[in-house]
Design a protein around this motif. Structure first.
Motif, PDB file in Angstrom:
ATOM      1  N   MET A   1     -12.147  22.794  27.322  1.00 17.04           N
ATOM      2  CA  MET A   1     -12.182  21.631  26.445  1.00 17.04           C
ATOM      3  C   MET A   1     -12.324  22.042  24.988  1.00 17.04           C
ATOM      4  SD  MET A   1     -11.616  18.729  27.871  1.00 17.04           S
ATOM      5  CE  MET A   1     -12.285  17.534  26.709  1.00 17.04           C
ATOM      6  N   VAL A   2     -13.089  23.094  24.722  1.00 15.97           N
ATOM      7  CA  VAL A   2     -13.205  23.603  23.356  1.00 15.97           C
ATOM      8  C   VAL A   2     -11.842  24.106  22.878  1.00 15.97           C
ATOM      9  CG1 VAL A   2     -14.242  25.370  21.880  1.00 15.97           C
ATOM     10  CG2 VAL A   2     -15.652  24.168  23.570  1.00 15.97           C
ATOM     11  N   LYS A   3     -11.133  24.833  23.737  1.00 14.07           N
ATOM     12  CA  LYS A   3      -9.797  25.320  23.390  1.00 14.07           C
ATOM     13  C   LYS A   3      -8.831  24.155  23.180  1.00 14.07           C
ATOM     14  CE  LYS A   3      -8.044  28.821  25.591  1.00 14.07           C
ATOM     15  NZ  LYS A   3      -7.610  29.709  26.702  1.00 14.07           N
ATOM     16  N   LEU A   4      -8.894  23.180  24.074  1.00 10.80           N
ATOM     17  CA  LEU A   4      -8.015  22.027  23.976  1.00 10.80           C
ATOM     18  C   LEU A   4      -8.249  21.262  22.679  1.00 10.80           C
ATOM     19  CD1 LEU A   4      -5.926  20.145  25.324  1.00 10.80           C
ATOM     20  CD2 LEU A   4      -7.830  18.998  26.452  1.00 10.80           C
ATOM     21  N   GLY A   5      -9.500  21.213  22.243  1.00 13.91           N
ATOM     22  CA  GLY A   5      -9.838  20.507  21.016  1.00 13.91           C
ATOM     23  C   GLY A   5      -9.253  21.128  19.773  1.00 13.91           C
ATOM     24  N   ASN A   6      -8.776  22.347  19.881  1.00 12.72           N
ATOM     25  CA  ASN A   6      -8.166  23.034  18.742  1.00 12.72           C
ATOM     26  C   ASN A   6      -6.652  22.897  18.725  1.00 12.72           C
ATOM     27  OD1 ASN A   6     -10.168  24.543  17.042  1.00 12.72           O
ATOM     28  ND2 ASN A   6     -10.811  25.259  19.048  1.00 12.72           N
ATOM     29  N   VAL A   7      -6.090  22.208  19.712  1.00 16.50           N
ATOM     30  CA  VAL A   7      -4.633  22.105  19.819  1.00 16.50           C
ATOM     31  C   VAL A   7      -4.089  21.071  18.843  1.00 16.50           C
ATOM     32  CG1 VAL A   7      -2.731  21.392  21.326  1.00 16.50           C
ATOM     33  CG2 VAL A   7      -4.569  22.842  22.214  1.00 16.50           C
ATOM     34  N   GLY A   8      -3.080  21.453  18.067  1.00 19.82           N
ATOM     35  CA  GLY A   8      -2.329  20.516  17.248  1.00 19.82           C
ATOM     36  C   GLY A   8      -3.155  19.722  16.270  1.00 19.82           C
ATOM     37  N   VAL A   9      -4.160  20.339  15.667  1.00 15.83           N
ATOM     38  CA  VAL A   9      -5.046  19.626  14.748  1.00 15.83           C
ATOM     39  C   VAL A   9      -4.303  19.265  13.462  1.00 15.83           C
ATOM     40  CG1 VAL A   9      -7.142  19.789  13.372  1.00 15.83           C
ATOM     41  CG2 VAL A   9      -7.087  20.732  15.680  1.00 15.83           C
ATOM     42  N   ILE A  10      -4.394  18.016  13.053  1.00 15.99           N
ATOM     43  CA  ILE A  10      -3.730  17.556  11.832  1.00 15.99           C
ATOM     44  C   ILE A  10      -4.584  17.894  10.616  1.00 15.99           C
ATOM     45  CG2 ILE A  10      -3.102  15.491  10.529  1.00 15.99           C
ATOM     46  CD1 ILE A  10      -2.028  14.276  13.007  1.00 15.99           C
ATOM     47  N   GLU A  11      -3.954  18.531   9.630  1.00 16.59           N
ATOM     48  CA  GLU A  11      -4.658  18.917   8.406  1.00 16.59           C
ATOM     49  C   GLU A  11      -4.440  17.899   7.296  1.00 16.59           C
ATOM     50  OE1 GLU A  11      -5.123  22.850   5.524  1.00 16.59           O
ATOM     51  OE2 GLU A  11      -3.454  22.694   6.926  1.00 16.59           O
ATOM     52  N   LYS A  12      -3.213  17.390   7.176  1.00 16.79           N
ATOM     53  CA  LYS A  12      -2.890  16.469   6.093  1.00 16.79           C
ATOM     54  C   LYS A  12      -2.684  15.069   6.657  1.00 16.79           C
ATOM     55  CE  LYS A  12      -0.832  20.061   3.186  1.00 16.79           C
ATOM     56  NZ  LYS A  12       0.381  20.517   2.465  1.00 16.79           N
ATOM     57  N   GLY A  13      -3.742  14.512   7.174  1.00 15.99           N
ATOM     58  CA  GLY A  13      -3.695  13.157   7.690  1.00 15.99           C
ATOM     59  C   GLY A  13      -4.610  12.273   6.877  1.00 15.99           C
ATOM     60  N   GLU A  14      -5.288  11.365   7.553  1.00 10.84           N
ATOM     61  CA  GLU A  14      -6.202  10.460   6.893  1.00 10.84           C
ATOM     62  C   GLU A  14      -7.390  10.189   7.791  1.00 10.84           C
ATOM     63  OE1 GLU A  14      -3.928   6.908   6.305  1.00 10.84           O
ATOM     64  OE2 GLU A  14      -4.072   6.276   8.402  1.00 10.84           O
ATOM     65  N   VAL A  15      -8.400   9.552   7.245  1.00 11.31           N
ATOM     66  CA  VAL A  15      -9.517   9.034   8.041  1.00 11.31           C
ATOM     67  C   VAL A  15      -9.331   7.530   8.094  1.00 11.31           C
ATOM     68  CG1 VAL A  15     -12.011   8.705   8.196  1.00 11.31           C
ATOM     69  CG2 VAL A  15     -11.087  10.885   7.397  1.00 11.31           C
ATOM     70  N   ARG A  16      -8.921   7.041   9.227  1.00 11.90           N
ATOM     71  CA  ARG A  16      -8.638   5.616   9.337  1.00 11.90           C
ATOM     72  C   ARG A  16      -9.904   4.772   9.219  1.00 11.90           C
ATOM     73  NH1 ARG A  16      -5.032   5.982  14.676  1.00 11.90           N
ATOM     74  NH2 ARG A  16      -3.371   7.299  13.845  1.00 11.90           N
ATOM     75  N   LEU A  17      -9.738   3.599   8.638  1.00 11.43           N
ATOM     76  CA  LEU A  17     -10.842   2.651   8.601  1.00 11.43           C
ATOM     77  C   LEU A  17     -10.966   1.944   9.935  1.00 11.43           C
ATOM     78  CD1 LEU A  17     -10.254   1.113   5.034  1.00 11.43           C
ATOM     79  CD2 LEU A  17     -11.726   3.020   5.703  1.00 11.43           C
ATOM     80  N   LYS A  18      -9.821   1.677  10.566  1.00  5.66           N
ATOM     81  CA  LYS A  18      -9.771   1.100  11.912  1.00  5.66           C
ATOM     82  C   LYS A  18      -8.819   1.951  12.738  1.00  5.66           C
ATOM     83  CE  LYS A  18     -10.763  -3.689  10.578  1.00  5.66           C
ATOM     84  NZ  LYS A  18     -10.297  -5.111  10.650  1.00  5.66           N
ATOM     85  N   CYS A  19      -9.220   2.273  13.946  1.00  4.38           N
ATOM     86  CA  CYS A  19      -8.435   3.210  14.751  1.00  4.38           C
ATOM     87  C   CYS A  19      -7.098   2.643  15.193  1.00  4.38           C
ATOM     88  CB  CYS A  19      -9.247   3.666  15.949  1.00  4.38           C
ATOM     89  SG  CYS A  19     -10.688   4.680  15.526  1.00  4.38           S
ATOM     90  N   ALA A  20      -6.976   1.330  15.257  1.00  2.00           N
ATOM     91  CA  ALA A  20      -5.752   0.720  15.756  1.00  2.00           C
ATOM     92  C   ALA A  20      -4.657   0.587  14.710  1.00  2.00           C
ATOM     93  CB  ALA A  20      -6.047  -0.652  16.358  1.00  2.00           C
ATOM     94  N   SER A  21      -4.937   0.993  13.473  1.00  2.00           N
ATOM     95  CA  SER A  21      -3.917   0.858  12.428  1.00  2.00           C
ATOM     96  C   SER A  21      -4.146   1.894  11.337  1.00  2.00           C
ATOM     97  CB  SER A  21      -3.958  -0.546  11.831  1.00  2.00           C
ATOM     98  OG  SER A  21      -5.228  -0.810  11.253  1.00  2.00           O
ATOM     99  N   VAL A  22      -3.043   2.297  10.709  1.00  2.00           N
ATOM    100  CA  VAL A  22      -3.163   3.232   9.581  1.00  2.00           C
ATOM    101  C   VAL A  22      -3.748   2.487   8.396  1.00  2.00           C
ATOM    102  CG1 VAL A  22      -1.245   4.664  10.360  1.00  2.00           C
ATOM    103  CG2 VAL A  22      -0.804   2.732   8.829  1.00  2.00           C
ATOM    104  N   ASN A  23      -4.257   3.239   7.445  1.00  2.00           N
ATOM    105  CA  ASN A  23      -4.878   2.605   6.278  1.00  2.00           C
ATOM    106  C   ASN A  23      -3.838   1.890   5.411  1.00  2.00           C
ATOM    107  OD1 ASN A  23      -7.311   3.606   7.141  1.00  2.00           O
ATOM    108  ND2 ASN A  23      -7.256   5.395   5.807  1.00  2.00           N
TER     109      ASN A  23
END
Length: 293
Positions: free
Chosen positions: A271-293
Motif C-alpha cells: 500500500m505504501v508503494k501503491l501510494g507513490n504511483v502516478g502522483v500529480i505534482e501540478k494539480g490543485e487542492v480542491r475545495l470540494k472533491c466532486a468538482s474542480v475549483n
C-alpha cells in the motif's frame, strides 16, 4: 460500509494518471493541518474519480469498474470538515489515501504511515477506468497491469487481498456462472456450491442492478479469509481465482492463506508503494472533491 470504502480507495489509487512525481512525506501536514488525520478518522490516487458526470463527459465514478462505489459522501464529509479546520490545504487525493488506511485498520487489518502531499487532478473521465485491472484478467494480464505501476508479483497478490472487504455486482462475475464456454456452463475452476449460491443471487433475466455478493465470507473483517477461499475454488472474480491457479502466484496465495501476519505485513508495504504511483505534482487542492475549483 467498510467493504465499499476500501474497494473504492484501492481502485482510486490504481487509476493511471500523469507520470509526474511529487515528493511525498508522512509529516506533510504536521505544520499546516496537524489534525488532518484525526478529522478523517472521525468521519469515518487521484481524487478525479470523485468528479461528477457533466453533459458530454461521463465521470470515472460512473465508469463500469466503479459502479458499486457509492460511499463518496464519506470523503466529501471529511473534506468539508477539513476545509473548516484548514482551508485549501489537504487534497482529496490525500483524504482518500488516509481513509483507505483507516478503513483497513478499523476492520482489524494492519496500519501504515501514509505518505502525503498529493495534488488533485483537474479532469475526470469514465474512460480512464479502462486502466483498472478487470475481473476477467488472467495472471499474465494482471502482472503486466501492475508492472506499469512499478508493482511486482508479490504486490499484486497482497493488494488483491483487499478484496477481503469487497463487494461486487453480478455483472463482474456473471460470465463465470452461466454460459462460461461451449463445454462448461459454469467455470470449472469455481467451487460448485459457490456457483449455485451466486446463480440464485444473480438470476436471469437480470433486473436487479443492486444484486451481488461479498468477495469473502468475513466481509466486515480485514483478514486472510480471501486467500483461504481461493484455495477452495471460492474466488468470485476470475482474476481472483487465477491467482491460485497460476504458478507465478500460487505459492504466495498459499503462504498468505496460512499466515495472516505475513499477509498483513506485505499488504501494508504494498500500500505504501501503491501510494507513490502516478502522483500529480501540478494539480490543485480542491475545495470540494466532486468538482474542480
Amino acid at each position: 460500509m467498510a467493504s465499499y470504502r476500501v474497494v473504492c480507495s484501492l481502485a482510486l489509487l490504481l487509476i493511471t494518471i500523469p507520470a509526474s512525481r511529487a515528493m511525498l512525506d508522512s509529516h506533510y501536514y504536521d505544520q499546516t493541518c496537524p489534525q488532518a488525520e484525526a478529522i478523517i478518522l472521525q468521519t469515518g490516487c487521484d481524487a478525479s474519480i470523485l468528479l461528477d458526470t457533466t453533459t458530454g463527459n461521463q465521470a470515472e465514478k460512473d465508469g463500469p469498474p466503479n459502479v458499486s462505489v457509492r460511499s463518496f459522501y464519506v470523503i466529501d464529509d471529511a473534506k468539508a470538515k477539513l476545509e473548516m479546520a484548514c482551508p485549501q490545504t489537504v487534497s482529496c487525493a490525500d483524504v482518500i489515501a488516509i481513509a483507505a488506511r483507516d478503513v483497513v485498520t478499523m476492520s482489524g487489518g494492519p496500519s501504515w504511515d501514509v505518505l502525503k502531499g498529493r495534488k488533485d487532478g483537474r479532469v475526470s473521465k469514465a474512460s480512464d477506468t479502462i486502466n483498472l485491472p478487470a475481473p476477467t484478467f488472467n495472471v499474465s494480464q494482471l502482472i503486466q497491469s501492475f508492472a506499469k505501476r512499478a508493482l511486482g508479483v508479490k504486490d499484486l497478490v497482497a493488494l488483491s487481498g483487499g478484496h477481503t472487504l469487497g463487494f461486487s455486482h453480478c455483472s463482474s462475475f456473471q460470465n463465470r456462472i452461466r454460459n462460461f464456454s461451449s463445454m462448461h456452463d459454469v467455470d470449472p475452476n469455481m467451487n460448485l456450491q459457490l456457483a449455485e449460491v451466486l446463480r440464485k443471487k444473480c438470476r436471469k433475466p437480470h433486473t436487479d442492478r443492486s444484486a451481488g455478493t461479498f468477495l469473502d465470507s468475513t466481509s466486515s473483517i480485514f483478514d486472510n479469509e480471501y486467500f483461504r477461499q481461493l484455495t477452495q475454488g471460492k474466488g468470485v472474480f476470475g482474476s481472483d481465482q487465477a491467482l491460485f491457479i497460476d504458478d507465478n502466484t500460487k505459492s504466495t496465495v498459499e503462504a498468505f492463506a496460512k499466515d495472516q501476519s505475513l499477509f498483513f505485513g506485505e499488504f501494508a508495504a504494498s500500500m505504501v508503494k501503491l501510494g507513490n504511483v502516478g502522483v500529480i505534482e501540478k494539480g490543485e487542492v480542491r475545495l470540494k472533491c466532486a468538482s474542480v475549483n
